[in-house]
Design a protein around this motif. Structure first.
Motif, short mmCIF file in Angstrom:
data_model
loop_
_atom_site.label_atom_id
_atom_site.label_comp_id
_atom_site.label_asym_id
_atom_site.label_seq_id
_atom_site.Cartn_x
_atom_site.Cartn_y
_atom_site.Cartn_z
N GLN A 148 30.99 26.91 -0.28
CA GLN A 148 30.06 27.64 -1.40
C GLN A 148 28.87 28.56 -0.89
OE1 GLN A 148 31.06 27.55 -4.82
NE2 GLN A 148 32.71 26.24 -3.87
N SER B 282 34.30 19.99 -1.15
CA SER B 282 34.50 21.01 -2.17
C SER B 282 34.79 22.33 -1.38
CB SER B 282 33.18 21.33 -2.87
OG SER B 282 32.09 21.81 -2.09
N GLN B 283 35.32 23.33 -1.69
CA GLN B 283 35.48 24.54 -1.23
C GLN B 283 33.87 24.94 -0.66
OE1 GLN B 283 38.44 26.29 -0.44
NE2 GLN B 283 39.35 24.75 -1.26
N SER C 150 29.08 22.61 1.08
CA SER C 150 30.06 21.90 0.69
C SER C 150 29.65 20.52 0.43
CB SER C 150 31.32 21.73 1.83
OG SER C 150 32.32 21.05 1.36
#
Length: 86
Positions: free
Chosen positions: A60, A57-58, A70
Protein backbone atom coordinates in the motif's frame (compact mmCIF):
# COMPACT_ATOMS: atom_id res chain seq x y z
CA UNK A 1 5.21 15.93 22.28
CA UNK A 2 4.72 14.13 25.64
CA UNK A 3 1.19 15.55 25.82
CA UNK A 4 0.27 13.43 22.79
CA UNK A 5 0.43 10.35 25.02
CA UNK A 6 -1.55 11.75 27.94
CA UNK A 7 -5.14 10.43 27.99
CA UNK A 8 -7.81 12.98 27.18
CA UNK A 9 -10.64 12.66 29.70
CA UNK A 10 -13.05 14.23 27.20
CA UNK A 11 -12.64 11.36 24.73
CA UNK A 12 -14.51 8.14 25.29
CA UNK A 13 -12.57 4.91 25.50
CA UNK A 14 -13.55 1.97 23.26
CA UNK A 15 -15.57 -0.67 25.09
CA UNK A 16 -13.47 -3.23 26.91
CA UNK A 17 -14.75 -6.73 26.13
CA UNK A 18 -12.73 -8.92 28.49
CA UNK A 19 -14.34 -12.10 27.18
CA UNK A 20 -13.13 -11.44 23.63
CA UNK A 21 -9.67 -10.45 24.87
CA UNK A 22 -9.31 -13.66 26.87
CA UNK A 23 -10.34 -15.84 23.92
CA UNK A 24 -8.16 -14.29 21.27
CA UNK A 25 -4.91 -12.37 21.04
CA UNK A 26 -4.51 -10.14 18.01
CA UNK A 27 -1.12 -8.98 16.75
CA UNK A 28 -0.70 -6.53 13.88
CA UNK A 29 2.69 -6.12 12.23
CA UNK A 30 3.45 -3.36 9.75
CA UNK A 31 6.49 -3.15 7.50
CA UNK A 32 7.23 0.26 5.97
CA UNK A 33 10.02 0.96 3.51
CA UNK A 34 10.96 0.88 -0.14
CA UNK A 35 9.02 -1.69 -2.19
CA UNK A 36 12.18 -3.79 -2.57
CA UNK A 37 12.97 -3.71 1.16
CA UNK A 38 9.40 -4.60 2.16
CA UNK A 39 9.28 -7.56 -0.26
CA UNK A 40 12.71 -8.76 0.92
CA UNK A 41 11.64 -8.59 4.58
CA UNK A 42 8.43 -10.52 3.86
CA UNK A 43 10.46 -13.22 2.09
CA UNK A 44 12.96 -13.36 4.96
CA UNK A 45 10.14 -13.81 7.49
CA UNK A 46 8.69 -16.56 5.27
CA UNK A 47 12.04 -18.38 5.15
CA UNK A 48 12.22 -18.17 8.95
CA UNK A 49 8.79 -19.81 9.15
CA UNK A 50 7.13 -16.74 10.64
CA UNK A 51 4.35 -16.16 8.07
CA UNK A 52 3.31 -17.17 4.58
CA UNK A 53 3.95 -14.58 1.88
CA UNK A 54 0.22 -14.49 1.04
CA UNK A 55 -0.66 -13.70 4.68
CA UNK A 56 0.63 -10.15 4.19
CA UNK A 57 -1.50 -7.42 2.63
CA UNK A 58 -0.76 -6.10 -0.82
CA UNK A 59 1.77 -3.26 -0.83
CA UNK A 60 0.00 0.00 0.00
CA UNK A 61 1.18 3.55 -0.67
CA UNK A 62 2.19 5.75 2.24
CA UNK A 63 2.47 9.53 2.48
CA UNK A 64 6.04 9.22 1.20
CA UNK A 65 6.09 8.46 -2.55
CA UNK A 66 9.23 6.31 -2.14
CA UNK A 67 7.71 4.11 0.58
CA UNK A 68 5.08 1.40 0.76
CA UNK A 69 3.69 -0.66 3.61
CA UNK A 70 2.33 -4.14 4.15
CA UNK A 71 0.37 -5.42 7.15
CA UNK A 72 0.07 -8.85 8.74
CA UNK A 73 -2.68 -9.57 11.25
CA UNK A 74 -2.25 -12.64 13.41
CA UNK A 75 -5.07 -14.02 15.51
CA UNK A 76 -4.18 -16.62 18.10
CA UNK A 77 -6.79 -18.36 20.17
CA UNK A 78 -5.57 -18.11 23.74
CA UNK A 79 -6.43 -20.82 26.24
CA UNK A 80 -4.31 -19.49 29.08
CA UNK A 81 -2.70 -16.15 29.95
CA UNK A 82 0.21 -17.67 31.86
CA UNK A 83 3.87 -17.48 30.93
CA UNK A 84 5.15 -19.59 28.02
CA UNK A 85 6.11 -23.19 28.76
CA UNK A 86 9.77 -23.99 29.04
Amino acid sequence: MPQEFVPDDNKSEPPNDDSAASEQDILMLTIVGSPKAVRKTILTLYRLGFAEVNDWSQLQRTGNPKQVMSVLIRRKVSTDDTAPRQ
